[in-house]
Design an enzyme around this catalytic site. Sequence first.
Site, PDB file in Angstrom:
ATOM      1  N   HIS A   1     -58.300  32.076 -10.123  1.00 52.81           N
ATOM      2  CA  HIS A   1     -56.905  32.767  -9.844  1.00 52.81           C
ATOM      3  C   HIS A   1     -56.329  32.169  -8.612  1.00 52.81           C
ATOM      4  O   HIS A   1     -57.016  31.783  -7.848  1.00 52.81           O
ATOM      5  CB  HIS A   1     -57.159  34.410  -9.667  1.00 52.81           C
ATOM      6  CG  HIS A   1     -58.006  34.524  -8.450  1.00 52.81           C
ATOM      7  ND1 HIS A   1     -57.369  34.999  -7.165  1.00 52.81           N
ATOM      8  CD2 HIS A   1     -59.398  34.750  -8.260  1.00 52.81           C
ATOM      9  CE1 HIS A   1     -58.289  35.291  -6.233  1.00 52.81           C
ATOM     10  NE2 HIS A   1     -59.228  35.185  -7.052  1.00 52.81           N
ATOM     11  N   CYS A   2     -55.042  32.504  -8.366  1.00 51.89           N
ATOM     12  CA  CYS A   2     -54.570  32.076  -7.228  1.00 51.89           C
ATOM     13  C   CYS A   2     -53.984  33.380  -6.535  1.00 51.89           C
ATOM     14  O   CYS A   2     -54.538  34.341  -6.688  1.00 51.89           O
ATOM     15  CB  CYS A   2     -53.307  31.138  -7.550  1.00 51.89           C
ATOM     16  SG  CYS A   2     -52.055  31.733  -8.455  1.00 51.89           S
ATOM     17  N   ALA A   3     -52.799  33.247  -5.930  1.00 54.56           N
ATOM     18  CA  ALA A   3     -52.236  34.446  -5.021  1.00 54.56           C
ATOM     19  C   ALA A   3     -51.684  35.459  -5.986  1.00 54.56           C
ATOM     20  O   ALA A   3     -51.810  36.805  -5.634  1.00 54.56           O
ATOM     21  CB  ALA A   3     -51.259  34.145  -3.963  1.00 54.56           C
TER      22      ALA A   3
END
Length: 457
Positions: free
Chosen positions: A25-27
């Site tokens: 996942h990213c932000a």
Amino acid sequence: MDFKLAAKEILENVGGPENLANMTHCATRLRLTLKDPSKANDEAVKQIDGVVNVVNKAGQYQILIGTEVPKLYDEFEALVTGEDGNSQVKDSGEHSGSIISNIFSAISAIFAPLLPALAGSGILRGLLILAVQTGILSENSGTYSILNVASMSVFYFLPVLLAFTSARRFGVSPYLSALIGAALLNPEFIALMGDTGNGTTTSFLKIPVVLMNYNSTVVPIILSIWAFSYLYKFLDRKVPETLKLVVVPLISLAVMIPLTIIVIGPIGVYSGEAVAQVVNWLIERSSILTGILIGGGWSVLVSLGIHWAVNPIMINNVSTYGFDYIVPFTFACNFAVIGTTIGVYFKARNNKLRSFALTGLVTVALSAIIEPTLFGLLVKNKKLFLAQIIGGAVGGAYLGLTKVVTNAFVFGSVTTFPAFVTDNASNFIQAMIGLAISLVTSAVLGYMFTEREEMLS
């Protein structure tokens, strides 16, 4: 939002754990690499409570959640982890999509976990520089030294951190990988260079070795762990279970550390520097055009999820040179998004649309997260998307003209303004002017392009 229920429903609608090749996942997004993308039910996923949008680009099935995506990821990871604690996701290395798509996917997975540390360190560095410039702190004080260590350690030890995240992406031991990265920063290895620095030669089993300083480098360790993944998986298949505890780490360290120092490391250093020099040369040659393209086009890259390809260049510039020209252009994009929401807020009469615009304004201004506004408003309204692109391009052109830089890799928001604090006092002032241009231009255009009776679609 019920994160456990949402995770369960997402997993069911993307084909189950057996259809996952990789996950991260990213932000704001849950990023999945699917073995068979056709098994995913896009519409069903979009209907899940908490899901803003679905984007299937750059070799990844990206599910936009928002800033609470880490909580969802924890629940999602728990679902695909067996009772013995081992993940049911088996990354065979065969990912869907083109080579370029898989590279984007890998970059995203490697850098996303480090972004909070990089951003926080960057802000601390900016505040420290500001404190010195205003006379609050002296560079000779112990306080300055301690805070300087706190702000710069993430960059110095970047090879270790990247080794760990790369290991998770390539499916190898993160601890052995971290050791490979740590070996490159070992004081005894660095001492071999003496006062000469990069280019000093030594030998290993009579093989000539060109020594390099690997602190703050990006490319060498990623290439090393990628190569290590093939050796590790070979050993995992061939070595008997009773011997793996000793034999696998023994051979891994004995082979990979010398191989990295002799071959992979120098190639990574030179290639990383070459890419950064080409990009910076283009900026120097036509900084205005570069500002227009990146300032105006950054939101398009974000919407496709391929902006990660540029992030390593910015990180490398900051860690190598201490500043970067590209980050300010991404600020221009974000402030153009803020400006567009302001235009919509003051023109539209629909309370739901005005509320969404105001929420987007606050979110971008404080956290630099543009995806909810991008997908919830701009992508659905081409006129507003155009207003944002024009605002970002105009502001980016000014930032390029005045050669504005940041001292850190950060996301563009009000809270990250300290990144513009440099030894050149005018840099901050020019940055504020450029961002104001982005905001005002897009606000005016957003107001013009919004119908008074417009609804939130």
